[in-house]
Design a protein around this motif. Sequence first.
Motif, short mmCIF file in Angstrom:
data_model
loop_
_atom_site.label_atom_id
_atom_site.label_comp_id
_atom_site.label_asym_id
_atom_site.label_seq_id
_atom_site.Cartn_x
_atom_site.Cartn_y
_atom_site.Cartn_z
N ARG A 126 53.70 59.87 14.00
CA ARG A 126 54.04 60.92 12.90
C ARG A 126 55.34 61.29 13.67
O ARG A 126 55.88 62.01 13.14
N LEU A 127 54.92 61.08 15.47
CA LEU A 127 56.14 61.49 15.94
C LEU A 127 57.67 60.84 15.22
O LEU A 127 58.87 60.75 15.84
N LEU A 128 57.63 59.42 15.00
CA LEU A 128 58.98 58.44 14.86
C LEU A 128 58.35 58.46 13.41
O LEU A 128 59.69 57.60 12.06
N ASP A 129 57.72 59.57 12.49
CA ASP A 129 58.06 58.99 10.96
C ASP A 129 59.52 59.30 10.28
O ASP A 129 60.35 58.79 9.72
N LYS A 130 60.50 60.40 11.28
CA LYS A 130 62.02 60.90 11.08
C LYS A 130 62.53 60.83 12.19
O LYS A 130 62.29 61.44 12.71
N LEU A 131 63.25 59.68 12.60
CA LEU A 131 64.27 59.85 13.99
C LEU A 131 65.21 60.75 13.97
O LEU A 131 65.87 60.76 12.76
N ASP A 132 65.60 61.04 15.32
CA ASP A 132 66.05 61.97 15.57
C ASP A 132 67.08 61.98 16.14
O ASP A 132 67.51 61.85 17.10
N GLY A 133 68.62 61.29 15.50
CA GLY A 133 70.09 61.29 16.03
C GLY A 133 69.38 59.01 16.87
O GLY A 133 70.71 59.67 17.09
N PHE A 134 68.63 58.71 15.39
CA PHE A 134 69.45 57.49 16.15
C PHE A 134 68.38 56.25 15.35
O PHE A 134 67.95 57.32 14.72
N ARG A 135 68.63 55.44 14.84
CA ARG A 135 68.14 54.41 14.48
C ARG A 135 67.45 52.69 14.65
O ARG A 135 68.24 53.08 16.14
N VAL A 136 66.58 52.47 14.77
CA VAL A 136 65.72 50.58 15.21
C VAL A 136 66.08 49.94 14.15
O VAL A 136 65.43 49.83 12.90
N GLU A 137 66.55 48.87 15.08
CA GLU A 137 66.54 47.43 13.79
C GLU A 137 66.26 46.74 14.10
O GLU A 137 66.62 46.18 15.61
N ILE A 138 65.38 45.95 13.75
CA ILE A 138 64.74 44.96 14.46
C ILE A 138 65.30 43.51 13.95
O ILE A 138 64.27 43.33 12.13
N ASP A 139 66.16 42.43 14.18
CA ASP A 139 65.62 41.02 14.22
C ASP A 139 65.15 40.08 14.36
O ASP A 139 65.16 39.96 15.05
N ALA A 140 63.80 39.96 13.48
CA ALA A 140 62.83 38.79 14.46
C ALA A 140 63.91 37.95 13.94
O ALA A 140 63.01 37.16 15.07
N GLY A 141 64.11 37.47 13.50
CA GLY A 141 64.80 35.70 13.77
C GLY A 141 65.38 36.21 14.86
O GLY A 141 65.52 34.64 15.44
N ARG A 142 66.39 36.42 15.74
CA ARG A 142 67.18 36.62 16.79
C ARG A 142 65.90 37.27 17.97
O ARG A 142 66.71 37.80 18.82
N LYS A 143 64.74 37.67 18.21
CA LYS A 143 64.04 38.55 19.03
C LYS A 143 64.43 39.42 19.38
O LYS A 143 64.31 39.66 20.20
N ARG A 144 65.12 40.00 18.68
CA ARG A 144 66.10 41.04 19.47
C ARG A 144 65.90 42.88 18.04
O ARG A 144 65.68 42.77 17.34
N ALA A 145 65.89 44.03 19.19
CA ALA A 145 65.29 44.73 18.47
C ALA A 145 66.88 45.68 19.18
O ALA A 145 67.00 45.93 20.24
N ASP A 146 67.71 46.38 18.47
CA ASP A 146 68.67 47.88 18.56
C ASP A 146 68.16 49.19 18.52
O ASP A 146 67.69 49.89 17.74
N ILE A 147 68.06 49.38 19.67
CA ILE A 147 68.22 51.10 19.39
C ILE A 147 69.35 51.63 19.60
O ILE A 147 69.79 51.69 20.46
N VAL A 148 69.60 52.75 18.15
CA VAL A 148 71.03 52.66 17.71
C VAL A 148 71.34 54.68 17.93
O VAL A 148 70.97 54.60 16.87
N LEU A 149 72.15 54.37 18.63
CA LEU A 149 72.32 56.83 18.61
C LEU A 149 73.18 56.44 17.80
O LEU A 149 74.38 56.08 17.91
N ALA A 150 72.61 57.63 16.73
CA ALA A 150 73.68 57.14 15.63
C ALA A 150 73.70 59.07 14.79
O ALA A 150 73.70 59.66 14.09
N ARG A 151 74.31 59.66 16.55
CA ARG A 151 74.71 61.07 16.20
C ARG A 151 76.20 61.38 16.03
O ARG A 151 76.30 62.09 17.28
N PRO A 152 76.86 60.64 16.19
CA PRO A 152 78.47 60.47 16.78
C PRO A 152 79.25 61.92 16.19
O PRO A 152 78.59 62.66 14.81
N PRO A 153 80.18 61.73 16.74
CA PRO A 153 80.91 61.61 17.14
C PRO A 153 81.03 61.36 19.22
O PRO A 153 80.95 60.22 19.80
N PHE A 154 80.08 62.13 19.68
CA PHE A 154 79.65 62.29 21.14
C PHE A 154 77.96 62.33 21.41
O PHE A 154 77.52 61.55 22.59
#
Length: 268
Positions: A10-38
Amino acid sequence: MTALTHSAQRLLDKLDGFRVEIDAGRKRADIVLARPPFNIISMFQRDQLRLVFEALDEHDDVRVIVLRAEGEHFSSGGDIKGFLEATPEHVSRLAWNIAAPARCSKPVVVANRGYCFGVGFEISLACDFRLVTETTQYALPEQKLGQIPGSGGSARLQKMVGITRTKDVVMRSRRIPGQQAYDWGLATEIVPDAELEAATDRLVEELVVFSPLAQRTAKKLLNDTEDASLSASIELEGHCYSRLRQSHDFKEGVEAFHGKRKPTFTGN
């Protein structure tokens, strides 16, 4: 991309100021802060970041987690107004939330460019590998607000660079440029600004090759023995070594070495 799930969905249904990208093929997850410019980090976002790290720690397709940001600045810090509106109970959880990368059993890489102030610096200090560029500026500027770091920043920094340098940074709200951060041992690597993403990719590709079981063990051992005596640290290291000796990954590593081939680690 693979979906992210957690018991506190429930707390993750709408991420505030960031997103998550999971690339299973590369075994990698990115947490990306996405409230530019700061990329200002809100109080609620801190709760969500903790939950995301916990969810990714349980995710079978993820071996390495990357924390990065959109734009020319990693983060100028937290939402100042949010501190005045937060309850004492919420404020008391700040350090626990920001320590999530350190508690995570998997390797966490952070890519820092531009401003990395306040909570942006504190969460970076909780990661395992910090990559910086010539534009990076670390700072704990809370003295300018009549406050001190509240999410573990001064404590972690002192462990890494000592009390003299930490007093200079904290009590004078002084900035640490990327090159100086590397020279002090705060940063794992310094690269030209345009090469930060490529350097991050290279480090992730290197880390995913190793045994996940051995990496989890190494991270926990190093974290747990940071404040321990030398004799206690050596004793615990010996116990961890003995346990890993019984693992499938160790057997695979030895057989691959003698067979002159690359090992295939499964984490067992």
